[in-house]
Design an enzyme around this catalytic site. Structure first.
Site, PDB file in Angstrom:
ATOM      1  N   HIS A  96       0.711  -1.115  -0.116  1.00  0.00           N
ATOM      2  CA  HIS A  96       0.130  -0.069   0.022  1.00  0.00           C
ATOM      3  C   HIS A  96       0.977   1.161   0.076  1.00  0.00           C
ATOM      4  O   HIS A  96       1.904   1.174   0.610  1.00  0.00           O
ATOM      5  CB  HIS A  96      -0.883   0.005   1.321  1.00  0.00           C
ATOM      6  CG  HIS A  96      -2.030   1.001   1.098  1.00  0.00           C
ATOM      7  ND1 HIS A  96      -1.717   2.317   1.230  1.00  0.00           N
ATOM      8  CD2 HIS A  96      -3.313   0.785   0.817  1.00  0.00           C
ATOM      9  CE1 HIS A  96      -2.872   3.037   1.070  1.00  0.00           C
ATOM     10  NE2 HIS A  96      -3.990   2.089   0.906  1.00  0.00           N
ATOM     11  N   GLU A 145      -3.998   1.373  -7.186  1.00  0.00           N
ATOM     12  CA  GLU A 145      -4.473   2.626  -6.412  1.00  0.00           C
ATOM     13  C   GLU A 145      -3.536   3.856  -6.566  1.00  0.00           C
ATOM     14  O   GLU A 145      -2.520   3.848  -5.968  1.00  0.00           O
ATOM     15  CB  GLU A 145      -4.368   2.217  -4.859  1.00  0.00           C
ATOM     16  CG  GLU A 145      -5.440   1.323  -4.392  1.00  0.00           C
ATOM     17  CD  GLU A 145      -5.693   1.573  -2.867  1.00  0.00           C
ATOM     18  OE1 GLU A 145      -6.542   0.756  -2.299  1.00  0.00           O
ATOM     19  OE2 GLU A 145      -5.031   2.328  -2.223  1.00  0.00           O
TER      20      GLU A 145
END
Ligand code: PGA
Length: 219
Positions: A96, A145
């Site tokens: 992430h 993302e």
């Protein structure tokens, strides 16, 4: 039709006492279980309470963790290794952008984490920020993302999402491709109609049980 995957990323939010309340509320609002496969990713100390609440409400969801150690069991103070969570979780988030930026996790460290996850039987969900992000071997779920879309309320546009997802699926041969970044109950349908998208990763929208239940219903 494929079953979309919805990964709720709670990040560093909620306490043990808030978990029961969240589940009671979402169970009251969910109409059926919807067509999607749901995975909830709470912080480590909440895993146990989430597992109990899922059972109490008869929800067929799975749990994921938001990180694991790049090391196996041993002298690594503060680390949680993959084999310690495999009885509680099925998935683990790796790469992430918040961890790359705030914790300085490098591509080499992330490759080690993927290896440890796979060895322990955890399914890694690997995050890429763009088409250039290196993907370690044997990853079968990738979440695209873009940093500008995370927590901003401004998601990437569906045409761009589809172009990155198509690239990941067809050039990089990733079987399951997800999109994350300001996904909510109002736009989830748009991303799930992208041809190469198999699911979504809502962060902010997973924190409120009413919004999350609507997101599930609209998937
Ligand atoms: P967001 O977070 O939905 O709040 O943008 C998504 C994520 O960072 O995984």
């Amino acid at each position: 039709m494929r079953k979309p995957l919805i990964i709720g990323n709670w990040k560093s939010h909620k306490s043990r006492s808030a978990v029961k309340e969240w589940f009671d509320e979402i169970a009251a609002h969910l109409v059926g279980h919807g067509a999607a496969e749901i995975v909830l990713c709470p912080s480590f100390p909440l895993l146990d309470s989430c597992q109990q609440s899922l059972k109490a409400h008869g929800l067929p969801w799975k749990l994921g963790v938001q990180d694991i150690s790049m090391f196996g069991e041993g002298k690594h103070t503060g680390e949680v290794n993959a084999s310690q969570v495999k009885d509680l979780a099925t998935f683990v988030l790796v790469g992430h952008s918040e961890r790359r930026t705030e914790l300085h996790e490098s591509n080499d460290m992330l490759s080690e984490k993927v290896k440890r996850a796979l060895e322990a039987g955890l399914q890694p969900i690997f995050f890429v920020q763009d088409k250039e992000t290196p993907i370690p071997p044997n990853v079968s779920i990738v979440a695209y993302e873009p940093v500008f879309a995370i927590g901003t309320g401004s998601p990437d546009n569906p045409e761009n999402v589809e172009s990155v997802a198509y690239f990941l699926k067809h050039e990089k041969k990733i079987p399951t491709v997800l999109y994350g970044g300001s996904v909510d109950n109002t736009n989830v349908g748009v991303f799930l109609t992208c041809q190469s998208i198999d699911g979504v990763v809502p962060g902010t929208a997973s924190l409120d049980p009413i919004i999350f239940s609507k997101l599930i219903q609209n998937a």
